[in-house]
Enzyme design. Structure first.
Site, PDB file in Angstrom:
ATOM      1  N   LYS A 139       0.835  -1.210   0.000  1.00 15.44           N
ATOM      2  CA  LYS A 139       0.000   0.000   0.000  1.00 15.44           C
ATOM      3  C   LYS A 139       0.866   1.255   0.000  1.00 15.44           C
ATOM      4  O   LYS A 139       0.464   2.266  -0.568  1.00 15.44           O
ATOM      5  CB  LYS A 139      -0.976   0.014   1.181  1.00 15.44           C
ATOM      6  CG  LYS A 139      -1.923  -1.174   1.199  1.00 15.44           C
ATOM      7  CD  LYS A 139      -3.360  -0.835   0.836  1.00 15.44           C
ATOM      8  CE  LYS A 139      -4.079  -2.113   0.437  1.00 15.44           C
ATOM      9  NZ  LYS A 139      -5.443  -2.116   0.174  1.00 15.44           N
ATOM     10  N   LYS A 187      -6.798 -10.709  -8.829  1.00 17.33           N
ATOM     11  CA  LYS A 187      -8.055 -10.837  -8.084  1.00 17.33           C
ATOM     12  C   LYS A 187      -9.045  -9.726  -8.439  1.00 17.33           C
ATOM     13  O   LYS A 187      -8.639  -8.588  -8.649  1.00 17.33           O
ATOM     14  CB  LYS A 187      -7.706 -10.753  -6.591  1.00 17.33           C
ATOM     15  CG  LYS A 187      -8.767 -11.259  -5.657  1.00 17.33           C
ATOM     16  CD  LYS A 187      -8.360 -11.095  -4.201  1.00 17.33           C
ATOM     17  CE  LYS A 187      -8.629  -9.692  -3.708  1.00 17.33           C
ATOM     18  NZ  LYS A 187      -8.639  -9.560  -2.239  1.00 17.33           N
ATOM     19  N   LYS A 225     -12.358  -4.733  -4.879  1.00 17.84           N
ATOM     20  CA  LYS A 225     -13.332  -3.651  -4.812  1.00 17.84           C
ATOM     21  C   LYS A 225     -12.705  -2.276  -4.918  1.00 17.84           C
ATOM     22  O   LYS A 225     -13.397  -1.303  -5.202  1.00 17.84           O
ATOM     23  CB  LYS A 225     -14.178  -3.770  -3.542  1.00 17.84           C
ATOM     24  CG  LYS A 225     -13.428  -3.540  -2.248  1.00 17.84           C
ATOM     25  CD  LYS A 225     -14.378  -3.606  -1.076  1.00 17.84           C
ATOM     26  CE  LYS A 225     -13.695  -4.085   0.180  1.00 17.84           C
ATOM     27  NZ  LYS A 225     -12.418  -3.480   0.517  1.00 17.84           N
TER      28      LYS A 225
HETATM   29  P1  ATP Z   1      -9.234  -3.906  -1.357  1.00 15.29           P
HETATM   30  O1  ATP Z   1      -9.120  -3.925  -2.857  1.00 15.29           O
HETATM   31  O2  ATP Z   1      -9.957  -2.703  -0.839  1.00 15.29           O
HETATM   32  O3  ATP Z   1      -7.963  -4.202  -0.631  1.00 15.29           O
HETATM   33  P2  ATP Z   1     -10.621  -6.394  -1.611  1.00 15.29           P
HETATM   34  O4  ATP Z   1     -11.646  -6.217  -2.666  1.00 15.29           O
HETATM   35  O5  ATP Z   1      -9.406  -7.155  -1.962  1.00 15.29           O
HETATM   36  O6  ATP Z   1     -10.246  -5.025  -0.957  1.00 15.29           O
HETATM   37  P3  ATP Z   1     -11.042  -7.164   1.074  1.00 15.29           P
HETATM   38  O7  ATP Z   1     -11.769  -6.102   1.816  1.00 15.29           O
HETATM   39  O8  ATP Z   1      -9.569  -7.273   1.272  1.00 15.29           O
HETATM   40  O9  ATP Z   1     -11.397  -7.079  -0.454  1.00 15.29           O
HETATM   41  O10 ATP Z   1     -11.688  -8.569   1.328  1.00 15.29           O
HETATM   42  C1  ATP Z   1     -12.764  -8.837   2.155  1.00 15.29           C
HETATM   43  C2  ATP Z   1     -13.032 -10.301   2.127  1.00 15.29           C
HETATM   44  O11 ATP Z   1     -13.506 -10.682   0.839  1.00 15.29           O
HETATM   45  C3  ATP Z   1     -11.766 -11.129   2.359  1.00 15.29           C
HETATM   46  O12 ATP Z   1     -12.106 -12.220   3.165  1.00 15.29           O
HETATM   47  C4  ATP Z   1     -11.363 -11.573   0.980  1.00 15.29           C
HETATM   48  O13 ATP Z   1     -10.687 -12.797   0.986  1.00 15.29           O
HETATM   49  C5  ATP Z   1     -12.704 -11.682   0.267  1.00 15.29           C
HETATM   50  N1  ATP Z   1     -12.539 -11.357  -1.164  1.00 15.29           N
HETATM   51  C6  ATP Z   1     -12.383 -10.129  -1.702  1.00 15.29           C
HETATM   52  N2  ATP Z   1     -12.240 -10.186  -3.031  1.00 15.29           N
HETATM   53  C7  ATP Z   1     -12.304 -11.513  -3.355  1.00 15.29           C
HETATM   54  C8  ATP Z   1     -12.215 -12.243  -4.559  1.00 15.29           C
HETATM   55  N3  ATP Z   1     -12.031 -11.643  -5.718  1.00 15.29           N
HETATM   56  N4  ATP Z   1     -12.333 -13.575  -4.519  1.00 15.29           N
HETATM   57  C9  ATP Z   1     -12.525 -14.211  -3.356  1.00 15.29           C
HETATM   58  N5  ATP Z   1     -12.619 -13.583  -2.169  1.00 15.29           N
HETATM   59  C10 ATP Z   1     -12.499 -12.261  -2.148  1.00 15.29           C
END
Ligand code: ATP
Ligand code: LTN
Length: 339
Positions: free
Chosen positions: A119, A201, A204
């Site tokens: 980050k 991945k 969001k």
């Molecule tokens: P950011 O991009 O803001 O870091 P993110 O979209 O990667 O966030 P997190 O808030 O880190 O999402 O994840 C919240 C939960 O959702 C975690 O348990 C993560 O494993 C799950 N998750 C998020 N995106 C995915 C994905 N594409 N596939 C499977 N699980 C996911």
């Protein structure tokens, strides 16, 4: 409601920071699995809005996303009677224990965190103290509720490991205070990948684009995104599960499997000889139908301000009862004068 804090049940806790609109990945990878555990565990799920402050947000957007996330948790099947759903900042014990645990988390430990390094590289103009001490606040989020299990994605395991170290350090100094929690990665629906870049991945906080499907997307947008999804370049043009050589197709199959319950073999049979022109829109349609009731329910909840307020208040009250029990113990052990 009585069994919510039953000592017989194991405790599970997790949080998502409202830094972007929840995606199909958040749903299939996390929330859907959480919803299936309510009978078995005593569950706490929160919107990690204090964590969201480590990056710059538009304040109105952050407020909207936090409430929308709560509405979406409920719409995704997290029954607020059976799960404790709350906004992190509504339970001040998180910030309070976060400070204390900052003093029991070492500079060297924090410096080794991969998320901090990633980050800081991404936000070179805003490497703030919060970004650095983020894991101490996360340890507080977890330890306040004495959970047995903390379901997280792979990227968060290091933070849960650090939480375990901090809990053990504190327990060694002051006697048993915290339960030492286990990280837990669910196997099913584990990783949903970006539709345009299937080696990374679906996230969001990525740029809004055609690679990512959000829970509140309109059906026509979802259909378009799936029609444009990347498949493969091997020219084979057949629906076959081969994540190494056909990551785009494998991702679409994982999504289809997660929403329809079909196995990969069943999907291969269903689309045998049909090609991607039939497969991609079919995945899109299945996703549209899976997300439709969620979007409609979340929209309904968002319009019902009184219900939203009740949800926030009840969740925070229930969480506070448990959180302050732990915080009082900690304050006493470290030598703070009781109020
Ligand atoms: P950011 O991009 O803001 O870091 P993110 O979209 O990667 O966030 P997190 O808030 O880190 O999402 O994840 C919240 C939960 O959702 C975690 O348990 C993560 O494993 C799950 N998750 C998020 N995106 C995915 C994905 N594409 N596939 C499977 N699980 C996911
Ligand atoms: N750091 C997590 C969100 C988060 C969390 C938590 C997850 C904050 N506090 C406590 C589990 C338990 C993230 O960035 N996804």
């Amino acid at each position: 409601m009585d069994n919510i804090s039953s000592p017989a049940k194991k405790v599970m806790l997790s949080g998502i920071k409202p830094t972007g609109d929840l995606t199909l990945g958040s749903y299939l990878g996390a929330i859907k699995n959480w919803a299936e555990r309510a009978e078995q565990y005593d569950c706490y799920y929160f919107m990690a809005d204090l964590h969201a402050l480590t990056i710059r947000n538009n304040p109105a957007d952050l407020r909207r996303r936090t409430l929308e996330q709560l509405a979406q948790y409920v719409a995704c099947g997290l029954d607020p009677q059976k799960n404790t759903l709350f906004i992190q900042s509504h339970v001040p014990a998180h910030a309070e224990l976060g400070w204390v645990l900052n003093c029991y988390t070492m500079f060297g430990e924090l410096s080794r965190m991969t998320q901090f390094k990633d980050k800081s590289a991404k936000n070179a103009d805003n490497i703030n103290g919060g970004l650095f001490t983020y894991p101490a606040l996360m340890a507080a989020d977890i330890l306040l509720y004495q959970p047995d299990l903390v379901p997280v994605g792979d990227d968060q395991k290091q933070h849960v490991e650090l939480t375990r170290d901090v809990a053990q350090r504190f327990n060694n100094l002051y006697g048993e205070t915290f339960k030492v929690p286990e990280p837990f990665s669910p196997k099913v629906g584990a990783r949903i990948m970006d539709l345009l870049d299937p080696r990374s991945k679906m996230s969001k906080s990525d740029e809004v684009g055609n690679g990512r499907v959000c829970l509140m997307d309109r059906p026509e947008d979802i259909a378009r995104k799936f029609k444009r999804a990347v498949t493969d370049s091997d020219g084979e043009r057949c629906v076959r599960y081969d994540p190494e050589n056909k990551p785009g197709v494998a991702n679409l199959m994982s999504i289809y499997s997660a929403v329809t319950g079909e196995s990969f073999e069943e999907i291969e049979r269903e689309f045998d000889g049909k090609g991607y022109g039939v497969f991609k829109p079919a995945v899109g349609e299945a996703v549209i139908e899976a997300l439709r009731p969620i979007r409609e329910e979340a929209e309904k909840i968002m319009k019902d301000k009184a219900y939203l307020e009740t949800l926030c208040r009840d969740g925070a009250e229930r969480a506070s009862r448990i959180a302050y029990r732990t915080l009082r113990k900690v304050y006493k052990k470290v030598g703070l004068v009781a109020r």
